[in-house]
Design a protein around this motif. Structure first.
Motif, PDB file in Angstrom:
ATOM      1  N   ALA A 103       0.842  -1.193   0.000  1.00 15.66           N
ATOM      2  CA  ALA A 103       0.000   0.000   0.000  1.00 15.66           C
ATOM      3  C   ALA A 103       0.875   1.239   0.000  1.00 15.66           C
ATOM      4  CB  ALA A 103      -0.921   0.009   1.223  1.00 15.66           C
ATOM      5  N   THR A 104       0.323   2.337  -0.529  1.00 16.66           N
ATOM      6  CA  THR A 104       1.015   3.616  -0.547  1.00 16.66           C
ATOM      7  C   THR A 104       0.090   4.686   0.013  1.00 16.66           C
ATOM      8  OG1 THR A 104       0.269   4.035  -2.812  1.00 16.66           O
ATOM      9  CG2 THR A 104       2.406   2.969  -2.550  1.00 16.66           C
ATOM     10  N   GLY A 105       0.595   5.903   0.123  1.00 19.17           N
ATOM     11  CA  GLY A 105      -0.221   7.006   0.595  1.00 19.17           C
ATOM     12  C   GLY A 105      -0.251   7.090   2.112  1.00 19.17           C
ATOM     13  N   TYR A 106      -1.127   7.947   2.614  1.00 20.56           N
ATOM     14  CA  TYR A 106      -1.236   8.158   4.054  1.00 20.56           C
ATOM     15  C   TYR A 106      -1.875   6.942   4.728  1.00 20.56           C
ATOM     16  CZ  TYR A 106      -0.324  13.035   2.829  1.00 20.56           C
ATOM     17  OH  TYR A 106       0.236  14.198   2.346  1.00 20.56           O
ATOM     18  N   GLY A 107      -1.588   6.793   6.047  1.00 20.44           N
ATOM     19  CA  GLY A 107      -2.007   5.591   6.746  1.00 20.44           C
ATOM     20  C   GLY A 107      -3.106   5.745   7.775  1.00 20.44           C
ATOM     21  N   PHE A 108      -3.448   6.968   8.163  1.00 17.06           N
ATOM     22  CA  PHE A 108      -4.414   7.147   9.250  1.00 17.06           C
ATOM     23  C   PHE A 108      -5.580   8.009   8.802  1.00 17.06           C
ATOM     24  CE2 PHE A 108      -6.216   9.376  12.862  1.00 17.06           C
ATOM     25  CZ  PHE A 108      -6.343   8.371  13.803  1.00 17.06           C
ATOM     26  N   PRO A 109      -6.821   7.529   9.061  1.00 20.04           N
ATOM     27  CA  PRO A 109      -7.191   6.183   9.521  1.00 20.04           C
ATOM     28  C   PRO A 109      -7.162   5.182   8.375  1.00 20.04           C
ATOM     29  CG  PRO A 109      -9.152   7.524   9.249  1.00 20.04           C
ATOM     30  CD  PRO A 109      -7.987   8.430   8.946  1.00 20.04           C
ATOM     31  N   SER A 110      -7.389   3.928   8.691  1.00 18.01           N
ATOM     32  CA  SER A 110      -7.362   2.889   7.668  1.00 18.01           C
ATOM     33  C   SER A 110      -8.597   2.970   6.778  1.00 18.01           C
ATOM     34  CB  SER A 110      -7.305   1.504   8.327  1.00 18.01           C
ATOM     35  OG  SER A 110      -7.604   0.486   7.391  1.00 18.01           O
ATOM     36  N   GLY A 111      -8.378   3.110   5.476  1.00 20.41           N
ATOM     37  CA  GLY A 111      -9.489   3.147   4.543  1.00 20.41           C
ATOM     38  C   GLY A 111     -10.185   1.810   4.430  1.00 20.41           C
ATOM     39  N   HIS A 112      -9.414   0.716   4.461  1.00 19.92           N
ATOM     40  CA  HIS A 112     -10.031  -0.611   4.393  1.00 19.92           C
ATOM     41  C   HIS A 112     -10.948  -0.844   5.596  1.00 19.92           C
ATOM     42  CE1 HIS A 112      -7.153  -1.402   1.212  1.00 19.92           C
ATOM     43  NE2 HIS A 112      -7.649  -2.618   1.036  1.00 19.92           N
ATOM     44  N   ALA A 113     -10.486  -0.449   6.784  1.00 21.92           N
ATOM     45  CA  ALA A 113     -11.304  -0.637   7.987  1.00 21.92           C
ATOM     46  C   ALA A 113     -12.570   0.204   7.917  1.00 21.92           C
ATOM     47  CB  ALA A 113     -10.488  -0.269   9.229  1.00 21.92           C
ATOM     48  N   LEU A 114     -12.433   1.462   7.513  1.00 23.75           N
ATOM     49  CA  LEU A 114     -13.597   2.347   7.447  1.00 23.75           C
ATOM     50  C   LEU A 114     -14.595   1.879   6.400  1.00 23.75           C
ATOM     51  CD1 LEU A 114     -13.580   6.194   7.702  1.00 23.75           C
ATOM     52  CD2 LEU A 114     -14.880   5.100   5.893  1.00 23.75           C
ATOM     53  N   MET A 115     -14.111   1.550   5.203  1.00 22.66           N
ATOM     54  CA  MET A 115     -15.022   1.191   4.124  1.00 22.66           C
ATOM     55  C   MET A 115     -15.694  -0.159   4.358  1.00 22.66           C
ATOM     56  SD  MET A 115     -15.150   3.794   2.327  1.00 22.66           S
ATOM     57  CE  MET A 115     -16.351   3.001   1.292  1.00 22.66           C
ATOM     58  N   SER A 116     -14.947  -1.138   4.886  1.00 26.36           N
ATOM     59  CA  SER A 116     -15.580  -2.432   5.158  1.00 26.36           C
ATOM     60  C   SER A 116     -16.616  -2.285   6.266  1.00 26.36           C
ATOM     61  CB  SER A 116     -14.528  -3.484   5.528  1.00 26.36           C
ATOM     62  OG  SER A 116     -13.793  -3.098   6.684  1.00 26.36           O
ATOM     63  N   THR A 117     -16.371  -1.419   7.233  1.00 25.75           N
ATOM     64  CA  THR A 117     -17.349  -1.161   8.290  1.00 25.75           C
ATOM     65  C   THR A 117     -18.630  -0.582   7.688  1.00 25.75           C
ATOM     66  OG1 THR A 117     -15.648  -0.788   9.966  1.00 25.75           O
ATOM     67  CG2 THR A 117     -17.822   0.159  10.395  1.00 25.75           C
ATOM     68  N   ILE A 118     -18.486   0.423   6.838  1.00 28.65           N
ATOM     69  CA  ILE A 118     -19.653   1.078   6.244  1.00 28.65           C
ATOM     70  C   ILE A 118     -20.451   0.114   5.374  1.00 28.65           C
ATOM     71  CG2 ILE A 118     -20.345   2.788   4.510  1.00 28.65           C
ATOM     72  CD1 ILE A 118     -18.231   4.659   5.666  1.00 28.65           C
ATOM     73  N   VAL A 119     -19.784  -0.626   4.507  1.00 31.81           N
ATOM     74  CA  VAL A 119     -20.499  -1.471   3.549  1.00 31.81           C
ATOM     75  C   VAL A 119     -21.099  -2.698   4.229  1.00 31.81           C
ATOM     76  CG1 VAL A 119     -20.250  -2.937   1.512  1.00 31.81           C
ATOM     77  CG2 VAL A 119     -19.202  -0.668   1.557  1.00 31.81           C
ATOM     78  N   TYR A 120     -20.301  -3.439   4.998  1.00 28.20           N
ATOM     79  CA  TYR A 120     -20.806  -4.687   5.561  1.00 28.20           C
ATOM     80  C   TYR A 120     -21.862  -4.455   6.641  1.00 28.20           C
ATOM     81  CZ  TYR A 120     -17.126  -7.027   2.938  1.00 28.20           C
ATOM     82  OH  TYR A 120     -16.329  -7.483   1.918  1.00 28.20           O
ATOM     83  N   LEU A 121     -21.685  -3.426   7.460  1.00 26.14           N
ATOM     84  CA  LEU A 121     -22.716  -3.144   8.465  1.00 26.14           C
ATOM     85  C   LEU A 121     -23.988  -2.608   7.814  1.00 26.14           C
ATOM     86  CD1 LEU A 121     -20.801  -1.633  11.532  1.00 26.14           C
ATOM     87  CD2 LEU A 121     -21.569  -3.981  11.135  1.00 26.14           C
ATOM     88  N   SER A 122     -23.848  -1.848   6.733  1.00 28.57           N
ATOM     89  CA  SER A 122     -25.032  -1.359   6.022  1.00 28.57           C
ATOM     90  C   SER A 122     -25.785  -2.510   5.360  1.00 28.57           C
ATOM     91  CB  SER A 122     -24.637  -0.325   4.966  1.00 28.57           C
ATOM     92  OG  SER A 122     -24.161   0.861   5.577  1.00 28.57           O
ATOM     93  N   LEU A 123     -25.053  -3.473   4.825  1.00 28.66           N
ATOM     94  CA  LEU A 123     -25.713  -4.657   4.262  1.00 28.66           C
ATOM     95  C   LEU A 123     -26.432  -5.442   5.362  1.00 28.66           C
ATOM     96  CD1 LEU A 123     -23.027  -5.894   1.703  1.00 28.66           C
ATOM     97  CD2 LEU A 123     -25.284  -4.967   1.179  1.00 28.66           C
ATOM     98  N   ALA A 124     -25.808  -5.518   6.538  1.00 26.58           N
ATOM     99  CA  ALA A 124     -26.461  -6.192   7.666  1.00 26.58           C
ATOM    100  C   ALA A 124     -27.732  -5.470   8.076  1.00 26.58           C
ATOM    101  CB  ALA A 124     -25.497  -6.282   8.846  1.00 26.58           C
TER     102      ALA A 124
END
Length: 302
Positions: A103-124
């Motif tokens: 991975a490249t670019g800035y590290g904080f906060p984690s984009g993978h953590a934020l986006m998976s939280t938004i998508v998977y919890l919204s699907l739930a």
């Protein structure tokens, strides 16, 4: 700013080389391409919950703009470490390693953590598969797996993924409060949130290319959704438009969004990224509107 807790070196000492491939594949569950493909497929093929899936698509766009703005706001680097040196892997695995475990670019906060939280919890929250409890348990498991993969690969500190999940949950609680208050307008509200967050992200990002493209895509998605909703209303016999306030409001939103996108292309054509933002928005508007019309035709047996 120190964000590590000093356990990574110990983990690297005991982790076998093949674990980097496993973690690299798991981390794709939170990657933009996978989440976009998942939501896009549901948007195209789901016919029983149009507003819910459209709302999730809007939250996906809003989340991408949110993480873009936050990364530029904090501008904190990623860890300078790798779980496995690429030279230690068979040469046939080098492309896979580069594609999934770096991975490249800035590290904080984690984009993978934020986006998976938004998508998977919204699907739930909004899908009708299985039971609510099982949906949330599955979403929590997926988010946890993605977060652990990011830390295990060495591309994020633990605090990065914790912050990503925390921001994602906070954003969802605020967004769901609005979406659940007006359940018949979730699609419109979801895409509207994407436009608002996309516009806000332009400031801390300094008009970053990704932020500009996301803003254009969000405007286009809102316009396309309104076009499809307007067409459905007219098919159902509502109108004339000038005598129906909700329809008039939809036409106004469509006009403002499309004029803005065309203006981005016409006024900023020498600046490729600004013109590209407008062009992308028009493409997204066409795709969203066409998908909705296709699904409406399928549902009515046309």
């Amino acid at each position: 700013m120190a964000r590590g807790i000093g356990w990574f070196d110990a983990f690297r000492e005991v982790a076998p080389e093949w674990v980097v491939v496993v973690l690299g594949l798991v981390t794709q569950l939170g990657d933009v391409w996978f989440l976009s493909a998942l939501v896009g497929a549901l948007y195209v093929f789901e016919t029983g919950n149009r507003d819910g899936i459209a709302a999730i698509a809007g939250l996906l766009l809003a989340g991408l703009s949110l993480i873009t703005g936050l990364k530029h706001l904090f501008a904190l680097p990623r860890p300078e470490r790798v779980l496995v040196e690429v030279g230690a892997l068979p040469e046939a695995l080098h492309p896979l390693y580069e594609a999934t475990a770096t991975a490249t670019g800035y590290g904080f906060p984690s984009g993978h953590a934020l986006m998976s939280t938004i998508v998977y919890l919204s699907l739930a929250e909004y899908s009708g598969v299985s039971t609510r409890r099982r949906r949330y348990l599955g979403a929590a498991g997926l988010v946890t797996a993605v977060c652990l993969s990011r830390v295990g690969l060495g591309v994020h500190y633990l605090v990065d993924v914790v912050a990503g999940v925390g921001v994602g949950v906070t954003f969802l609680l605020l967004a769901w409060g609005l979406l659940n208050r007006y359940p018949t307008h979730r699609g419109t509200l979801g895409f509207s949130l994407a436009v608002v967050v996309g516009a806000a992200a332009l400031v801390p990002s300094g008009m970053d290319a990704d932020a500009l493209l996301l803003f254009g895509a969000s405007l286009g998605a809102l316009a396309g959704w309104q076009l499809a909703a307007l067409a459905r209303a007219l098919d159902a016999g509502r109108g004339p438009i000038r005598e129906d306030r909700p329809l008039t409001a939809r036409v106004a939103v469509i006009a403002v969004a499309l004029v803005s996108l065309v203006a981005l292309i016409g006024l900023f054509w020498p600046t490729v990224i600004l013109a590209g933002s407008g062009a992308l928005g028009l493409v997204v508007a066409a795709v969203v509107a066409a998908s909705e019309r296709y699904r409406s035709g399928q549902a009515s047996g046309i």
